[in-house]
Motif scaffolding. Structure first.
Motif, short mmCIF file in Angstrom:
data_model
loop_
_atom_site.label_atom_id
_atom_site.label_comp_id
_atom_site.label_asym_id
_atom_site.label_seq_id
_atom_site.Cartn_x
_atom_site.Cartn_y
_atom_site.Cartn_z
N TYR A 83 2.61 -7.16 -1.06
CA TYR A 83 0.61 -6.94 -1.49
C TYR A 83 0.79 -6.62 -3.73
O TYR A 83 0.04 -6.91 -3.50
CB TYR A 83 0.27 -5.89 -0.35
N LEU A 84 1.56 -6.25 -3.52
CA LEU A 84 1.24 -5.87 -4.90
C LEU A 84 1.84 -7.14 -6.05
O LEU A 84 0.74 -7.38 -7.14
CB LEU A 84 2.70 -4.92 -5.52
N ILE A 157 5.38 1.00 9.03
CA ILE A 157 3.88 -0.43 9.58
C ILE A 157 2.93 0.39 8.56
O ILE A 157 1.93 0.41 8.11
CB ILE A 157 4.14 -0.47 10.45
N ALA A 158 2.70 1.82 9.49
CA ALA A 158 1.36 2.56 8.85
C ALA A 158 0.55 3.00 7.35
O ALA A 158 0.00 2.72 6.90
CB ALA A 158 0.93 3.70 9.60
N LEU A 159 2.35 2.97 6.72
CA LEU A 159 1.91 3.32 5.17
C LEU A 159 1.82 2.06 4.73
O LEU A 159 1.10 1.38 3.69
CB LEU A 159 3.65 4.11 5.00
N ILE A 160 1.99 1.10 5.17
CA ILE A 160 2.06 -0.59 3.93
C ILE A 160 0.76 -0.96 4.62
O ILE A 160 0.63 -1.74 4.00
CB ILE A 160 3.37 -1.63 4.60
N GLU A 161 0.13 -0.54 6.04
CA GLU A 161 -1.00 -0.80 6.17
C GLU A 161 -1.96 -0.32 5.03
O GLU A 161 -2.93 -0.69 4.61
CB GLU A 161 -2.10 -0.59 7.04
N SER A 162 -1.90 0.87 4.52
CA SER A 162 -2.60 1.16 3.19
C SER A 162 -2.09 0.84 2.09
O SER A 162 -3.20 0.29 1.78
CB SER A 162 -1.76 2.98 3.20
N GLN A 164 -1.87 -2.90 1.87
CA GLN A 164 -2.26 -3.44 1.72
C GLN A 164 -3.94 -3.41 1.86
O GLN A 164 -4.64 -4.14 1.03
CB GLN A 164 -2.17 -4.38 3.58
N GLN A 165 -4.20 -2.68 2.30
CA GLN A 165 -5.89 -1.95 1.88
C GLN A 165 -5.94 -1.94 0.46
O GLN A 165 -6.88 -2.41 0.19
CB GLN A 165 -6.52 -1.30 3.35
N ILE A 166 -5.15 -1.59 -0.09
CA ILE A 166 -5.06 -1.10 -1.69
C ILE A 166 -5.54 -2.01 -2.11
O ILE A 166 -6.17 -2.62 -3.09
CB ILE A 166 -3.92 -0.05 -2.02
N SER A 167 -4.62 -3.50 -2.13
CA SER A 167 -4.20 -4.69 -2.23
C SER A 167 -5.21 -5.15 -2.38
O SER A 167 -5.72 -5.83 -3.13
CB SER A 167 -2.93 -5.23 -2.07
N LYS A 168 -6.43 -5.36 -1.06
CA LYS A 168 -7.52 -6.03 -0.43
C LYS A 168 -8.72 -5.68 -1.12
O LYS A 168 -9.52 -6.52 -2.08
CB LYS A 168 -7.44 -5.77 0.67
N GLY A 169 -8.76 -4.25 -1.99
CA GLY A 169 -9.99 -3.99 -2.66
C GLY A 169 -9.43 -3.91 -3.53
O GLY A 169 -10.58 -4.59 -4.48
N VAL A 170 -8.53 -4.66 -4.78
CA VAL A 170 -8.48 -4.32 -6.18
C VAL A 170 -9.20 -6.13 -5.65
O VAL A 170 -9.91 -6.74 -6.84
CB VAL A 170 -6.84 -4.18 -6.34
N ASN A 182 -8.73 -11.06 5.63
CA ASN A 182 -8.08 -9.97 6.07
C ASN A 182 -6.64 -10.51 6.70
O ASN A 182 -7.38 -10.91 8.24
CB ASN A 182 -8.37 -8.78 7.36
N GLN A 183 -5.40 -11.13 6.39
CA GLN A 183 -4.38 -11.41 6.89
C GLN A 183 -3.61 -10.48 6.85
O GLN A 183 -3.25 -8.84 6.54
CB GLN A 183 -3.55 -12.31 5.91
N PHE A 184 -3.00 -9.67 8.45
CA PHE A 184 -2.19 -9.17 8.38
C PHE A 184 -0.74 -9.37 9.08
O PHE A 184 -0.23 -9.69 9.47
CB PHE A 184 -2.94 -8.31 10.36
N PHE A 185 0.28 -9.08 7.85
CA PHE A 185 1.89 -8.90 7.47
C PHE A 185 1.16 -10.71 7.30
O PHE A 185 0.65 -11.23 6.85
CB PHE A 185 2.42 -8.48 8.31
#
Length: 304
Positions: A83-84, A157-162, A164-170, A182-185
């Motif tokens: 994601y990064l 996984i819950a931590l990684i989801e956050s 993912q959302q930050i990356s998506k916002g950027v 919206n790609q899940f993993f």
């Protein structure tokens, strides 16, 4: 074959990246133990071949730690890096004023592919299992893992989801005119596994004797349970093995058996060579087989 283009890796985030000027896809590569810690050098002939075929390359470095047996931790670290890194790639392309169609190739998760060798395949498999629908994934974790390990995996996984959302916002801010996907993993991303080594056992000279690593997490029994139970996954997985491979042959047989029961006809091929054939200078046959597999998986992707 496309005209040869110079393969130059640059460091983005914590990975090595070679961005093709006209990419037909983005291959994310995870190599074997030891050799995967220096992938740009040890797999350079294979990577050059794939780059010449029109693929961009992302090399995730295998952690050089002989006592790193927590494969969940490594897999989740790779997922955060994905994601990064995707954000960094799009930032870089925007700064370089690359054409919109090129940038959109990198923003679309369907264009990202996975290629693993040996133990690197296990990390891709764990990422695929983590991409399952949440309730189903939790059920499988609880069936196959100790409660402590299942709870920890769900927490990570819950931590990684956050992330993912930050990356998506950027990315949404960088590409406001592009429809966000919206790609899940790594769900619905194609993967090719070269001589997959998932059990952490080595068979000695085709005998009944094996060297086993009982400290691996998940261990062989748990990993096989996770794969076997994830019946709805691995529809876009191809397996390539090598005829003289005495390291991964049992795991290859297991994976081939599992993809027999998927949505499509199993994608499997055995080539001449040994376990470390992907490090060879002469990789044209292997390279073309990988390209053919990705072409076939792309057609299957559109029919899922």
């Amino acid at each position: 074959m496309l005209p040869n283009t110079q393969l130059n890796f640059r460091k983005l985030s914590n990975s090595q990246v070679a961005l093709h000027p006209n990419p037909k896809g983005i291959i994310q590569f995870i190599g074997s133990f030891i050799f995967g810690s220096f992938p740009a050098w040890t797999y350079r002939f294979l990577h050059q071949y794939l780059f010449d075929q029109g693929y961009s390359l992302i090399l995730y470095r295998f952690p050089l730690n002989p006592i790193e047996f927590n494969h969940w931790e490594v897999s989740f670290g790779l997922l955060k890096e994905q994601y990064l890194l995707k954000t960094e790639i799009i930032k870089t392309l925007k700064e370089e004023s690359q054409p919109d169609d090129v940038i959109n190739t990198y923003s679309n998760p369907a264009n990202y592919l996975w290629l693993g060798h040996s133990l690197g395949c296990k990390y891709i498999i764990l990422l695929e299992i983590s991409s399952n629908e949440p309730a189903r994934r939790s059920q499988i974790f609880q069936e196959c893992l100790d409660k402590k390990d299942a709870d920890e995996a769900i927490k990570q996984i819950a931590l990684i989801e956050s992330v993912q959302q930050i990356s998506k916002g950027v990315i949404d801010k960088l590409l406001p005119q592009t429809e966000s996907v919206n790609q899940f993993f790594i769900k619905d991303q194609s993967s090719v596994l070269l001589a997959p080594e998932i059990s952490n056992t080595v068979r000695i000279l085709k005998s009944g004797w094996r060297i086993s690593n009982s400290l691996a997490n998940p261990n062989q029994k748990q990993t096989e349970c996770l794969i076997r139970s994830s019946k709805e996954l691995f529809n876009l997985t191809g397996v390539i093995s090598f005829k003289s491979d005495s390291i991964a042959e049992d795991d290859v047989a297991f994976m081939v058996e599992q993809i027999q029961h998927k949505h499509f006809k199993p994608l499997y091929k055995e080539l001449e060579g040994w376990h470390f054939e992907p490090l060879s200078i002469y990789i044209e046959h292997l390279g073309q087989s990988i390209v053919d597999f990705f072409d076939e998986l792309k057609s299957r992707q559109s029919n899922l």
